[in-house]
Scaffold this motif. Structure first.
Motif, PDB file in Angstrom:
ATOM      1  N   ILE A 133       0.840  -1.193   0.000  1.00 29.01           N
ATOM      2  CA  ILE A 133       0.000   0.000   0.000  1.00 29.01           C
ATOM      3  C   ILE A 133       0.877   1.247   0.000  1.00 29.01           C
ATOM      4  O   ILE A 133       1.792   1.368   0.816  1.00 29.01           O
ATOM      5  CB  ILE A 133      -0.925   0.042   1.241  1.00 29.01           C
ATOM      6  N   LEU A 134       0.587   2.159  -0.898  1.00 29.56           N
ATOM      7  CA  LEU A 134       1.268   3.450  -0.924  1.00 29.56           C
ATOM      8  C   LEU A 134       0.383   4.477  -0.225  1.00 29.56           C
ATOM      9  O   LEU A 134      -0.768   4.685  -0.603  1.00 29.56           O
ATOM     10  CB  LEU A 134       1.540   3.883  -2.359  1.00 29.56           C
ATOM     11  N   PHE A 135       0.944   5.108   0.806  1.00 27.70           N
ATOM     12  CA  PHE A 135       0.206   6.069   1.625  1.00 27.70           C
ATOM     13  C   PHE A 135       0.699   7.492   1.364  1.00 27.70           C
ATOM     14  O   PHE A 135       1.769   7.873   1.852  1.00 27.70           O
ATOM     15  CB  PHE A 135       0.428   5.790   3.117  1.00 27.70           C
ATOM     16  N   PRO A 136      -0.039   8.320   0.630  1.00 18.88           N
ATOM     17  CA  PRO A 136       0.300   9.746   0.603  1.00 18.88           C
ATOM     18  C   PRO A 136       0.085  10.333   2.003  1.00 18.88           C
ATOM     19  O   PRO A 136      -0.919  10.041   2.661  1.00 18.88           O
ATOM     20  CB  PRO A 136      -0.699  10.329  -0.399  1.00 18.88           C
ATOM     21  N   ALA A 137       1.031  11.147   2.445  1.00 17.58           N
ATOM     22  CA  ALA A 137       0.964  11.716   3.787  1.00 17.58           C
ATOM     23  C   ALA A 137       0.336  13.102   3.770  1.00 17.58           C
ATOM     24  O   ALA A 137       0.585  13.903   2.862  1.00 17.58           O
ATOM     25  CB  ALA A 137       2.357  11.788   4.399  1.00 17.58           C
ATOM     26  N   ILE A 138      -0.471  13.373   4.783  1.00 16.75           N
ATOM     27  CA  ILE A 138      -0.997  14.716   5.016  1.00 16.75           C
ATOM     28  C   ILE A 138      -0.677  15.067   6.456  1.00 16.75           C
ATOM     29  O   ILE A 138      -1.272  14.523   7.395  1.00 16.75           O
ATOM     30  CB  ILE A 138      -2.510  14.792   4.760  1.00 16.75           C
TER      31      ILE A 138
ATOM     32  N   ALA B  49      -8.136  19.093   3.516  1.00 21.07           N
ATOM     33  CA  ALA B  49      -9.140  18.251   2.868  1.00 21.07           C
ATOM     34  C   ALA B  49      -9.041  18.352   1.346  1.00 21.07           C
ATOM     35  O   ALA B  49      -9.297  17.374   0.628  1.00 21.07           O
ATOM     36  CB  ALA B  49     -10.541  18.623   3.334  1.00 21.07           C
ATOM     37  N   ALA B  50      -8.651  19.525   0.845  1.00 19.74           N
ATOM     38  CA  ALA B  50      -8.462  19.688  -0.602  1.00 19.74           C
ATOM     39  C   ALA B  50      -7.287  18.851  -1.077  1.00 19.74           C
ATOM     40  O   ALA B  50      -7.298  18.312  -2.195  1.00 19.74           O
ATOM     41  CB  ALA B  50      -8.250  21.161  -0.938  1.00 19.74           C
ATOM     42  N   VAL B  51      -6.260  18.732  -0.231  1.00 23.06           N
ATOM     43  CA  VAL B  51      -5.113  17.882  -0.558  1.00 23.06           C
ATOM     44  C   VAL B  51      -5.552  16.417  -0.599  1.00 23.06           C
ATOM     45  O   VAL B  51      -5.173  15.659  -1.499  1.00 23.06           O
ATOM     46  CB  VAL B  51      -3.978  18.086   0.462  1.00 23.06           C
ATOM     47  N   ALA B  52      -6.375  16.028   0.373  1.00 26.51           N
ATOM     48  CA  ALA B  52      -6.900  14.658   0.393  1.00 26.51           C
ATOM     49  C   ALA B  52      -7.666  14.364  -0.895  1.00 26.51           C
ATOM     50  O   ALA B  52      -7.519  13.288  -1.492  1.00 26.51           O
ATOM     51  CB  ALA B  52      -7.808  14.465   1.604  1.00 26.51           C
TER      52      ALA B  52
ATOM     53  N   GLU C 162     -11.306  15.393  10.573  1.00 27.61           N
ATOM     54  CA  GLU C 162     -12.632  14.873  10.235  1.00 27.61           C
ATOM     55  C   GLU C 162     -12.974  15.187   8.775  1.00 27.61           C
ATOM     56  O   GLU C 162     -13.541  14.349   8.062  1.00 27.61           O
ATOM     57  CB  GLU C 162     -13.693  15.477  11.145  1.00 27.61           C
ATOM     58  N   ASP C 163     -12.642  16.389   8.337  1.00 30.28           N
ATOM     59  CA  ASP C 163     -12.901  16.768   6.941  1.00 30.28           C
ATOM     60  C   ASP C 163     -12.107  15.883   5.983  1.00 30.28           C
ATOM     61  O   ASP C 163     -12.609  15.492   4.918  1.00 30.28           O
ATOM     62  CB  ASP C 163     -12.526  18.233   6.711  1.00 30.28           C
ATOM     63  N   ILE C 164     -10.868  15.572   6.353  1.00 29.28           N
ATOM     64  CA  ILE C 164     -10.050  14.689   5.522  1.00 29.28           C
ATOM     65  C   ILE C 164     -10.691  13.306   5.425  1.00 29.28           C
ATOM     66  O   ILE C 164     -10.773  12.716   4.338  1.00 29.28           O
ATOM     67  CB  ILE C 164      -8.623  14.571   6.101  1.00 29.28           C
ATOM     68  N   VAL C 165     -11.143  12.794   6.572  1.00 28.34           N
ATOM     69  CA  VAL C 165     -11.756  11.463   6.596  1.00 28.34           C
ATOM     70  C   VAL C 165     -13.011  11.429   5.730  1.00 28.34           C
ATOM     71  O   VAL C 165     -13.219  10.485   4.946  1.00 28.34           O
ATOM     72  CB  VAL C 165     -12.085  11.043   8.044  1.00 28.34           C
ATOM     73  N   ARG C 166     -13.851  12.452   5.853  1.00 30.95           N
ATOM     74  CA  ARG C 166     -15.065  12.508   5.041  1.00 30.95           C
ATOM     75  C   ARG C 166     -14.727  12.553   3.547  1.00 30.95           C
ATOM     76  O   ARG C 166     -15.360  11.879   2.726  1.00 30.95           O
ATOM     77  CB  ARG C 166     -15.910  13.718   5.428  1.00 30.95           C
ATOM     78  N   THR C 167     -13.731  13.342   3.212  1.00 28.74           N
ATOM     79  CA  THR C 167     -13.323  13.442   1.810  1.00 28.74           C
ATOM     80  C   THR C 167     -12.821  12.100   1.294  1.00 28.74           C
ATOM     81  O   THR C 167     -13.207  11.645   0.216  1.00 28.74           O
ATOM     82  CB  THR C 167     -12.225  14.507   1.656  1.00 28.74           C
ATOM     83  N   ALA C 168     -11.951  11.450   2.066  1.00 26.98           N
ATOM     84  CA  ALA C 168     -11.403  10.156   1.652  1.00 26.98           C
ATOM     85  C   ALA C 168     -12.512   9.123   1.475  1.00 26.98           C
ATOM     86  O   ALA C 168     -12.542   8.383   0.478  1.00 26.98           O
ATOM     87  CB  ALA C 168     -10.375   9.678   2.670  1.00 26.98           C
ATOM     88  N   ARG C 169     -13.422   9.085   2.413  1.00 27.98           N
ATOM     89  CA  ARG C 169     -14.493   8.081   2.356  1.00 27.98           C
ATOM     90  C   ARG C 169     -15.400   8.299   1.156  1.00 27.98           C
ATOM     91  O   ARG C 169     -15.966   7.348   0.605  1.00 27.98           O
ATOM     92  CB  ARG C 169     -15.293   8.097   3.656  1.00 27.98           C
ATOM     93  N   SER C 170     -15.529   9.555   0.723  1.00 25.63           N
ATOM     94  CA  SER C 170     -16.358   9.834  -0.451  1.00 25.63           C
ATOM     95  C   SER C 170     -15.751   9.231  -1.716  1.00 25.63           C
ATOM     96  O   SER C 170     -16.452   9.035  -2.712  1.00 25.63           O
ATOM     97  CB  SER C 170     -16.548  11.343  -0.620  1.00 25.63           C
ATOM     98  N   TYR C 171     -14.459   8.928  -1.666  1.00 20.36           N
ATOM     99  CA  TYR C 171     -13.775   8.273  -2.780  1.00 20.36           C
ATOM    100  C   TYR C 171     -13.568   6.782  -2.513  1.00 20.36           C
ATOM    101  O   TYR C 171     -12.913   6.102  -3.307  1.00 20.36           O
ATOM    102  CB  TYR C 171     -12.415   8.931  -3.022  1.00 20.36           C
TER     103      TYR C 171
END
Length: 250
Positions: A7-12, A38-41, A72-81
């Motif tokens: 797994i490749l993990f981009p870091a924020i 969140a925009a980066v995510a 939380e915003d990052i998590v919501r964004t990621a989950r939407s994808y």
């Protein structure tokens, strides 16, 4: 150990609500990349990332998060994808773990508390070993904690062996002296941790595609990439596609 896909993990990395990168963990040597993590995510997920690595730098240093809403915003964004998130930084007790998992985080990274084998055993038992990642970061093979500000004499590989015995499955392995330098991850250290019984995710110093593929070739569970990604040293979409062709990266 049953084999796992790479797994490749981009870091924020989040500091004061903003996306930054530190040099060798030094809070005084930071580069700000974006005011909206969140925009980066969203950017990384659109490029094909399936798992993000988020660090609460304020939490790592102070033991208390001021970035919960941002993450939380990052998590919501990621989950939407359809992507997952692992979060580290200042997570040192049961309530903090439960809070992040309840917010939809898939894994939590525990660094400072990883020295407490009994506590880690309890966490692995209650939350499941697959959701607990030991943050084994250090210098010269010895563990560093409290946002890397405290250097201990605890050998990382010895600690990994003990953690594997109590049900922890994964470790995030960072050579602090390489972090942000582009010198390549310390794959030897990561392999030693994996040989001690924990699936290893290499972090710190990855300069681009070749280092990512080297981590995969070493048989590791994954790699975290930060500065090289933000500095445009490689194209995330093309690397994710390359990994997907091999059945990895997801």
């Amino acid at each position: 150990m049953v084999s796992q896909d790479f797994i490749l993990f981009p870091a924020i990395d989040v500091l004061g609500g903003r996306c930054v990168r530190l040099y060798q963990g030094d809070y005084e040597q930071r580069t700000e990349y974006n005011q909206h993590p969140a925009a980066v995510a969203q950017q990384w997920c659109e490029a094909g990332a399936r798992f993000l690595h988020v660090v609460d730098l304020d939490g790592a240093k102070d033991g208390a998060s001021i970035n919960a809403a941002t993450i939380e915003d990052i998590v919501r964004t990621a989950r939407s994808y359809g992507a997952s998130v692992q979060v580290g930084g200042g997570i040192r007790n049961r309530d903090a773990i439960a809070r992040w998992l309840d917010l939809g985080v898939e894994r939590v990274v525990l660094g400072t508390v990883s020295r407490d084998i009994e506590q880690m055993a309890q966490f692995a038992s209650e939350f499941g070993g697959r959701r607990i990642v030991a943050g084994l970061d250090g210098r010269g093979g010895k563990l560093a904690v409290t946002g890397w500000l405290e250097q201990t004499n605890t050998p990382i590989v010895d600690l990994a062996h003990e953690l594997a015995k109590v049900g922890v499955l994964h470790a995030l392995v960072t050579d602090v002296d390489r972090d942000g330098t582009g010198q390549g991850a310390n794959l030897q250290l990561a392999r030693s941790v994996q040989e001690a019984g924990l699936w290893s995710i290499a972090s710190g110093g990855i300069s681009g595609r070749d280092d990512i593929l080297a981590a995969k070739a070493a048989g590791l569970a994954g790699a975290v990439v930060g500065k090289a990604l933000y500095d445009g040293k490689f194209d995330l979409r093309s690397v994710m596609q390359e990994l997907a062709v091999k059945g990895d990266g997801v």
